[in-house]
Write a protein that holds these residues in place. Structure first.
Motif, PDB file in Angstrom:
ATOM      1  N   ARG A 179      -6.436-123.455 -12.880  1.00 26.06           N
ATOM      2  CA  ARG A 179      -7.870-123.226 -13.063  1.00 26.06           C
ATOM      3  C   ARG A 179      -8.717-123.602 -11.858  1.00 26.06           C
ATOM      4  O   ARG A 179      -9.757-122.992 -11.609  1.00 26.06           O
ATOM      5  N   ILE A 180      -8.296-124.606 -11.120  1.00 24.76           N
ATOM      6  CA  ILE A 180      -9.155-125.112 -10.044  1.00 24.76           C
ATOM      7  C   ILE A 180      -8.642-124.676  -8.669  1.00 24.76           C
ATOM      8  O   ILE A 180      -9.391-124.157  -7.846  1.00 24.76           O
ATOM      9  N   ILE A 181      -7.373-124.885  -8.406  1.00 21.43           N
ATOM     10  CA  ILE A 181      -6.861-124.666  -7.048  1.00 21.43           C
ATOM     11  C   ILE A 181      -6.574-123.189  -6.779  1.00 21.43           C
ATOM     12  O   ILE A 181      -7.039-122.632  -5.777  1.00 21.43           O
ATOM     13  N   PHE A 182      -5.828-122.554  -7.670  1.00 24.25           N
ATOM     14  CA  PHE A 182      -5.399-121.177  -7.416  1.00 24.25           C
ATOM     15  C   PHE A 182      -6.565-120.212  -7.152  1.00 24.25           C
ATOM     16  O   PHE A 182      -6.549-119.480  -6.164  1.00 24.25           O
ATOM     17  N   PRO A 183      -7.600-120.207  -8.011  1.00 26.27           N
ATOM     18  CA  PRO A 183      -8.698-119.256  -7.754  1.00 26.27           C
ATOM     19  C   PRO A 183      -9.367-119.473  -6.395  1.00 26.27           C
ATOM     20  O   PRO A 183      -9.726-118.510  -5.715  1.00 26.27           O
ATOM     21  N   GLN A 184      -9.503-120.744  -5.997  1.00 30.46           N
ATOM     22  CA  GLN A 184     -10.127-121.011  -4.698  1.00 30.46           C
ATOM     23  C   GLN A 184      -9.200-120.627  -3.553  1.00 30.46           C
ATOM     24  O   GLN A 184      -9.648-120.193  -2.495  1.00 30.46           O
ATOM     25  N   MET A 185      -7.888-120.793  -3.793  1.00 24.96           N
ATOM     26  CA  MET A 185      -6.917-120.407  -2.770  1.00 24.96           C
ATOM     27  C   MET A 185      -6.989-118.895  -2.526  1.00 24.96           C
ATOM     28  O   MET A 185      -7.010-118.441  -1.388  1.00 24.96           O
ATOM     29  N   VAL A 186      -7.038-118.130  -3.613  1.00 27.46           N
ATOM     30  CA  VAL A 186      -7.055-116.669  -3.483  1.00 27.46           C
ATOM     31  C   VAL A 186      -8.176-116.230  -2.553  1.00 27.46           C
ATOM     32  O   VAL A 186      -7.984-115.425  -1.644  1.00 27.46           O
ATOM     33  N   LYS A 187      -9.344-116.802  -2.775  1.00 25.48           N
ATOM     34  CA  LYS A 187     -10.479-116.426  -1.941  1.00 25.48           C
ATOM     35  C   LYS A 187     -10.229-116.771  -0.469  1.00 25.48           C
ATOM     36  O   LYS A 187     -10.534-115.984   0.422  1.00 25.48           O
ATOM     37  N   ARG A 188      -9.653-117.953  -0.239  1.00 25.30           N
ATOM     38  CA  ARG A 188      -9.449-118.378   1.143  1.00 25.30           C
ATOM     39  C   ARG A 188      -8.371-117.590   1.870  1.00 25.30           C
ATOM     40  O   ARG A 188      -8.426-117.434   3.086  1.00 25.30           O
ATOM     41  N   VAL A 189      -7.345-117.120   1.128  1.00 18.76           N
ATOM     42  CA  VAL A 189      -6.239-116.461   1.824  1.00 18.76           C
ATOM     43  C   VAL A 189      -6.451-114.959   1.962  1.00 18.76           C
ATOM     44  O   VAL A 189      -5.645-114.287   2.596  1.00 18.76           O
ATOM     45  N   LEU A 190      -7.518-114.452   1.376  1.00 22.14           N
ATOM     46  CA  LEU A 190      -7.702-113.003   1.390  1.00 22.14           C
ATOM     47  C   LEU A 190      -7.697-112.379   2.796  1.00 22.14           C
ATOM     48  O   LEU A 190      -6.997-111.381   3.013  1.00 22.14           O
ATOM     49  N   PRO A 191      -8.420-112.930   3.770  1.00 24.15           N
ATOM     50  CA  PRO A 191      -8.373-112.305   5.105  1.00 24.15           C
ATOM     51  C   PRO A 191      -6.974-112.260   5.730  1.00 24.15           C
ATOM     52  O   PRO A 191      -6.548-111.188   6.169  1.00 24.15           O
ATOM     53  N   PRO A 192      -6.219-113.390   5.772  1.00 24.59           N
ATOM     54  CA  PRO A 192      -4.860-113.267   6.329  1.00 24.59           C
ATOM     55  C   PRO A 192      -3.944-112.378   5.493  1.00 24.59           C
ATOM     56  O   PRO A 192      -3.070-111.704   6.047  1.00 24.59           O
ATOM     57  N   VAL A 193      -4.129-112.363   4.174  1.00 32.67           N
ATOM     58  CA  VAL A 193      -3.304-111.480   3.339  1.00 32.67           C
ATOM     59  C   VAL A 193      -3.593-110.024   3.693  1.00 32.67           C
ATOM     60  O   VAL A 193      -2.679-109.199   3.790  1.00 32.67           O
ATOM     61  N   THR A 194      -4.868-109.703   3.917  1.00 33.04           N
ATOM     62  CA  THR A 194      -5.228-108.338   4.320  1.00 33.04           C
ATOM     63  C   THR A 194      -4.485-107.942   5.590  1.00 33.04           C
ATOM     64  O   THR A 194      -3.938-106.833   5.680  1.00 33.04           O
ATOM     65  N   ASN A 195      -4.435-108.852   6.555  1.00 30.23           N
ATOM     66  CA  ASN A 195      -3.693-108.564   7.783  1.00 30.23           C
ATOM     67  C   ASN A 195      -2.239-108.227   7.495  1.00 30.23           C
ATOM     68  O   ASN A 195      -1.689-107.275   8.059  1.00 30.23           O
TER      69      ASN A 195
END
Ligand SMILES: Nc1ncnc2c1ncn2[C@@H]1O[C@H](COP(=O)(O)OP(=O)(O)OP(=O)(O)O)[C@@H](O)[C@H]1O
Ligand SMILES: [Mg+2]
Lengths: 253, 254
Positions: free
Chosen positions: B172-188
């Protein structure tokens, strides 16, 4: 009735003895302030009490139920994870830097724990959460996200979040230190109101006048020990120990 | 051969490219999370044994300082032994440090060379998806790990005091915030994957690139290669657009 009891607490970080044989107890309705110079172990004591750190030695008891009990050699033995989770329902902690959940609205920040962990009904919790927000003067912020609030507003939300769990005792670790000076007043006012409602509280603070006015009991710590403690007026205005006098002398009263 | 025919044939190849792309993401993204957990594992089977060793040293009559100093030395070497973390570290560095093309060949032909297993027709495709998924999982794992480690410790502490369990805190707390943070490198990574699918040619999988090469050779023309380039380019433009939309969707908080 004793809400919190700590006996002979010892805590080391590596070779650094941060807490040395600390004992204290907090009665229901009592407001205790902890003061002392930087590095004296105030935060570490709160973190041990709120189970964010484990004590090396001593007892930690909430409402007669031990979270940790010293064995014959004095070493703290903690209760099971399950028991500790139940004990956590008894206390709340307000952090210096709020630690709100940024991806949740204000309302969800307050409501999730009582519903998810307390297992309470959602609409009942929502009513209470809105009442708490109204009390904090934040009725119009229920649907805002933390980043949209000022520091003072965020801290009031974090106090509401802690209160929503209906704790028997509330800890504050320098609740105003991260705020601009003109915002500290609003937080101190909230704590004062809680004291007037006989909320049991333990407050670590650098605001001496506030500590004197809001609390019944003051503990002065230095170098990991309790140097002096007593009735608040007494400790602030007529300290008996040299170290206390030297420390308070730095605050022009 | 006119342009329409070329495009029609390339589109056939593109469908296989797309299939490989989707299957790789579907398997590598969750697998990457598992690998990231392994990479962050602090499980150390000997640290318990250590404090026991210290105690028995004490009981056997050796002095406290001596027992402690033995303990300190042991702890430094043995206590840092974290087998899961170590294995994951090695696997990740192998997967990131060797060419994907080589990994595909090993996965596909390894079973035959090592164990003499004869390979069915479908194996080629399974090996391809397996090779891609494992390789990309290694990259995703490192991205997830850096995302998880960038979440302030205060988030864990606030959740702990409110009584959240470890799994509730993560979900509930860590995963959703992680998703947002990793989106730019994941896009790459996703954009790189679109182009990397062309490596499937080493296993003669008839995806876009292999198809284009064949037509170009048969027609002695450069046009099919340009046309294939257009396919990749448009596909990536769509990927970038979709990822941008997802980033916008998550920009409701900071
Ligand atoms: N996680 C940790 N690891 C190692 N040492 C620590 C850790 N946390 C605190 N300490 C040390 O423990 C001592 C007490 O720190 P603590 O934060 O409890 O002091 P404090 O009284 O809250 O100070 P301040 O008024 O500055 O907040 C300090 O010497 C500090 O360096
Ligand atoms: Mg502190």
């Amino acid at each position: 009735m004793k809400v919190l009891e700590i006996n002979h607490c010892n805590k080391k970080f590596g070779e650094n003895e941060v807490l040395k044989d600390i004992s204290l107890s907090v009665e229901e309705g009592q407001v205790v302030s902890i003061i002392g110079p930087s590095g004296s172990g105030k935060s570490t004591l709160l973190r041990c009490a709120t189970l964010l750190e484990t004590m090396d030695g001593g007892d930690l008891i909430y409402l007669g139920k031990p979270a940790a009990k010293a064995d014959e050699s004095g070493k703290s033995v903690y209760a099971s994870q399950q028991e500790l989770r139940a004990i956590k329902q008894n206390f709340g902690l307000v952090f210096q830097n709020f630690n709100l959940f940024p991806h949740y609205t204000v309302l969800k920040n307050i409501m999730e724990a009582p519903v998810l962990i307390g297992g309470r009904k959602k609409d009942e919790v929502e009513q209470e959460a809105r009442a708490l927000l109204a009390k904090m003067g934040l009725s119009d912020k229920a649907d805002a996200y933390p980043y949209q609030l000022s520091g003072g507003q965020q801290q009031r939300v974090s106090i509401a979040r802690a209160l929503a769990m209906k704790p028997k005792i509330l800890f504050f670790d320098e609740p105003t230190s991260a705020l601009d000076p003109e915002l500290t007043g609003e937080i101190l006012k909230v704590i004062q109101d809680l004291a007037a409602e006989h909320m049991t509280m333990v407050i670590v603070t650098h605001e001496m006048a506030f500590a004197r006015d809001v609390s019944n009991h003051i503990i002065f710590m230095d170098g990991g020990v309790i140097v002096e403690e007593g009735e608040s007026e007494q400790v602030i205005n007529h300290p008996t120990q040299e170290r206390t006098k030297a420390f308070l002398g730095r605050f022009h009263r | 051969m006119d342009l329409t025919t070329i495009f029609t044939q390339l589109f056939g190849g593109f469908q296989y490219t797309f299939l490989l792309f989707v299957l790789t993401l579907v398997f590598s993204m969750p697998l990457g999370l598992l690998v990231a957990f392994g990479r962050m594992s602090k499980w150390s089977p000997f640290s318990f044994a250590l404090s026991e060793a210290e105690k028995s040293l004490l009981r056997s009559g050796s002095s406290l300082p001596k027992a402690q100093s033995v303990g300190v030395v042991l702890r430094r070497f043995v206590g840092l032994f974290r087998p899961i973390q170590l294995v994951m570290k090695v696997i990740i560095s192998l997967l990131r440090g060797t060419p994907l093309m080589l990994q595909l060949l090993v996965v596909c032909y390894g079973p035959y060379y090592v164990a003499g297993i004869s390979l069915s027709g479908e194996w080629r495709f399974i090996a391809l998806v397996l090779g891609f998924a494992i390789n990309y999982a290694a990259y995703f794992a490192e991205i997830y790990r850096s995302g998880i480690e960038s979440i302030p410790v205060g988030q864990y502490e606030a959740a702990s005091v409110l009584g959240y369990s470890k799994s509730q805190t993560f979900i509930r707390i860590i995963f959703p915030q992680m998703v947002k943070r990793v989106l730019p490198p994941v896009t790459n990574e996703v954009i790189t994957l679109v182009k990397d699918t062309s490596l499937a040619f080493v296993l003669s999988y008839m995806e876009l690139f292999t198809t284009a090469k064949q037509i170009a050779a048969a027609q002695t023309s450069i046009v099919p290669l340009f046309a294939a380039g257009a396919f990749y380019f448009v596909f990536n433009a769509i990927v970038a657009f979709v990822m941008e939309r997802i980033e916008k969707m998550l920009s409701y908080y900071r």
